[in-house]
Motif scaffolding. Structure first.
Motif: not given
Length: 195
Positions: A7-10, A12-13, A48
């Protein structure tokens, strides 16, 4: 091993983990990349910032041990889209595969195949039928070419990709042992996805 789209959140992390993985894997021939975390952050920011980008991660437990990226060609660096426009090809028609990086100890287990399958699936989901990627061109007599080195050409051909003859670009990074970036020649490979 868990191979899945992030996912986008994953994504970025996992940015710094992906950066370190790229530095580790691309240190070897043929890329011979010296590695720089700031360069990595700049490079990876394209994924990103791209609404159409895809990052596939390979995990051993919670540890990222491999990754593959892709994005619409028009959302990647201009150096990769420009040669298509120069040949009268619409860059908006192509889904561009960035890196596939995997630690040596995890190779030979089908992860590379999954990387291609997942990115091709993402291309279809986004309405693309043509996928492309680039690879660095190094001379056969390069002094750092390992004895017995075997390029990935056979793997790519088996996956249905063909070299686009005479279709090249240049992209800059710092080679092992050097302090300044230099432009490296890159060639393109493409596949028309079956409908």
């Amino acid at each position: 091993m868990d191979v899945r789209r992030l996912s986008r959140t994953e994504a970025e992390a996992a940015l710094d983990d992906l950066a370190r993985l790229r530095i580790e894997v691309f240190h070897d021939f043929p890329y011979l990349y010296e590695g720089d975390i700031d360069y990595e952050r700049r490079y990876l920011s394209t994924y990103m910032e791209s609404a159409g980008s895809v990052i596939v991660g390979a995990f051993d437990g919670a540890e990222l041990v491999g990754a593959a990226t892709a994005a619409p060609l028009t959302e990647h660096f201009e150096e990769f889209a420009e040669p298509f426009a120069a040949r009268g090809l619409d860059p908006a028609s192509f889904f561009y595969f960035g890196e596939s990086v995997l630690r040596k100890t995890y190779r030979g287990r089908g992860v590379g195949v999954r990387f291609f399958e997942d990115r091709e699936r993402a291309a279809r989901e986004s309405g693309y039928s043509a996928c492309v990627f680039s690879s660095v061109i190094r001379p056969a007599d390069h002094p750092l070419r390992p004895v017995g080195y075997k390029p990935l050409d056979e793997f790519w051909v088996h996956r249905g990709y063909s070299r686009i003859d005479g279709h090249t670009t240049g992209f800059s990074w710092c080679d092992v042992g050097e302090t300044d970036e230099t432009v490296k020649p890159m060639e393109f490979w493409a596949r028309q996805l079956p409908s």
